[in-house]
Design a protein around this motif. Structure first.
Motif, PDB file in Angstrom:
ATOM      1  N   HIS A   2      -7.403 -11.456  -2.918  1.00  0.00           N
ATOM      2  CA  HIS A   2      -6.883 -11.150  -2.119  1.00  0.00           C
ATOM      3  C   HIS A   2      -5.954 -12.081  -2.210  1.00  0.00           C
ATOM      4  N   LYS A   3      -6.623 -13.004  -2.436  1.00  0.00           N
ATOM      5  CA  LYS A   3      -5.835 -14.490  -2.380  1.00  0.00           C
ATOM      6  C   LYS A   3      -4.532 -14.569  -3.087  1.00  0.00           C
ATOM      7  N   THR A   4      -4.884 -13.727  -4.828  1.00  0.00           N
ATOM      8  CA  THR A   4      -3.442 -13.798  -5.442  1.00  0.00           C
ATOM      9  C   THR A   4      -2.596 -12.560  -4.936  1.00  0.00           C
ATOM     10  N   ALA A   5      -3.412 -11.524  -4.573  1.00  0.00           N
ATOM     11  CA  ALA A   5      -2.212 -10.497  -4.124  1.00  0.00           C
ATOM     12  C   ALA A   5      -1.335 -11.121  -3.054  1.00  0.00           C
ATOM     13  N   ARG A   6      -1.952 -11.693  -2.378  1.00  0.00           N
ATOM     14  CA  ARG A   6      -1.263 -12.358  -1.184  1.00  0.00           C
ATOM     15  C   ARG A   6       0.333 -12.852  -1.595  1.00  0.00           C
ATOM     16  N   GLU A   7      -0.796 -13.954  -2.676  1.00  0.00           N
ATOM     17  CA  GLU A   7       0.505 -14.854  -3.073  1.00  0.00           C
ATOM     18  C   GLU A   7       2.261 -14.556  -3.979  1.00  0.00           C
ATOM     19  N   MET A   8       1.285 -13.166  -4.604  1.00  0.00           N
ATOM     20  CA  MET A   8       1.989 -12.311  -5.518  1.00  0.00           C
ATOM     21  C   MET A   8       2.942 -11.220  -4.545  1.00  0.00           C
ATOM     22  N   ILE A  10       1.965  -8.812  -2.825  1.00  0.00           N
ATOM     23  CA  ILE A  10       1.458  -7.081  -3.598  1.00  0.00           C
ATOM     24  C   ILE A  10       0.191  -6.765  -2.698  1.00  0.00           C
ATOM     25  N   SER A  11       0.467  -5.197  -2.881  1.00  0.00           N
ATOM     26  CA  SER A  11      -1.728  -5.348  -1.922  1.00  0.00           C
ATOM     27  C   SER A  11      -2.389  -5.527  -2.641  1.00  0.00           C
ATOM     28  N   ILE A  12      -3.411  -4.781  -2.189  1.00  0.00           N
ATOM     29  CA  ILE A  12      -4.587  -5.169  -3.121  1.00  0.00           C
ATOM     30  C   ILE A  12      -5.173  -3.542  -4.642  1.00  0.00           C
ATOM     31  N   TYR A  17      -4.378  -2.105  -9.519  1.00  0.00           N
ATOM     32  CA  TYR A  17      -3.929  -1.492 -11.265  1.00  0.00           C
ATOM     33  C   TYR A  17      -3.527  -2.527 -11.620  1.00  0.00           C
ATOM     34  N   ARG A  18      -2.368  -3.523 -11.550  1.00  0.00           N
ATOM     35  CA  ARG A  18      -2.029  -4.239 -12.567  1.00  0.00           C
ATOM     36  C   ARG A  18      -3.046  -4.619 -13.190  1.00  0.00           C
ATOM     37  N   ILE A  19      -4.488  -5.361 -12.786  1.00  0.00           N
ATOM     38  CA  ILE A  19      -5.762  -5.439 -13.594  1.00  0.00           C
ATOM     39  C   ILE A  19      -5.943  -4.684 -14.611  1.00  0.00           C
ATOM     40  N   LEU A  20      -6.123  -3.617 -14.209  1.00  0.00           N
ATOM     41  CA  LEU A  20      -6.536  -2.018 -14.703  1.00  0.00           C
ATOM     42  C   LEU A  20      -5.633  -2.056 -15.936  1.00  0.00           C
ATOM     43  N   LYS A  21      -3.880  -1.999 -15.348  1.00  0.00           N
ATOM     44  CA  LYS A  21      -3.060  -2.117 -16.576  1.00  0.00           C
ATOM     45  C   LYS A  21      -3.242  -3.082 -17.677  1.00  0.00           C
ATOM     46  N   ILE A  22      -3.681  -4.013 -17.416  1.00  0.00           N
ATOM     47  CA  ILE A  22      -3.922  -5.513 -18.151  1.00  0.00           C
ATOM     48  C   ILE A  22      -5.187  -4.852 -19.190  1.00  0.00           C
TER      49      ILE A  22
END
Length: 55
Positions: A2-8, A10-12, A17-22
Motif C-alpha cells: 500500500h505504501k509503495t503504491a501510494r508513493e508511486m 498508482i492503485s493497489i 499487476y506490475r509485480i505479477l509482470k515482473i
C-alpha cells in the motif's frame, strides 16, 4: 504494498499487476525471500558496474 503504491501514485491493483509482470518476466516468485535477495544483489551489482543509474 500500500505504501509503495501510494508513493508511486498508482492503485493497489496496478501495483499487483506490475509485480505479477515482473515475476512472469524474470520467472521468479517475489514472495520468496531468497528470490528477493537475489534480485536485490543483482541490482546492487548492476549499480556498481554502472549498468543502471540510481533514481
Amino acid at each position: 504494498m500500500h505504501k509503495t503504491a501510494r508513493e508511486m501514485s498508482i492503485s493497489i491493483s496496478g501495483m499487483r499487476y506490475r509485480i505479477l509482470k515482473i515475476e512472469e518476466l524474470l520467472l521468479i516468485n517475489l514472495s520468496n525471500s531468497n528470490s528477493r535477495f537475489e534480485i536485490q544483489m543483482a541490482l546492487q551489482i548492476y549499480l556498481l558496474l554502472g549498468k543502471i543509474k540510481p533514481i
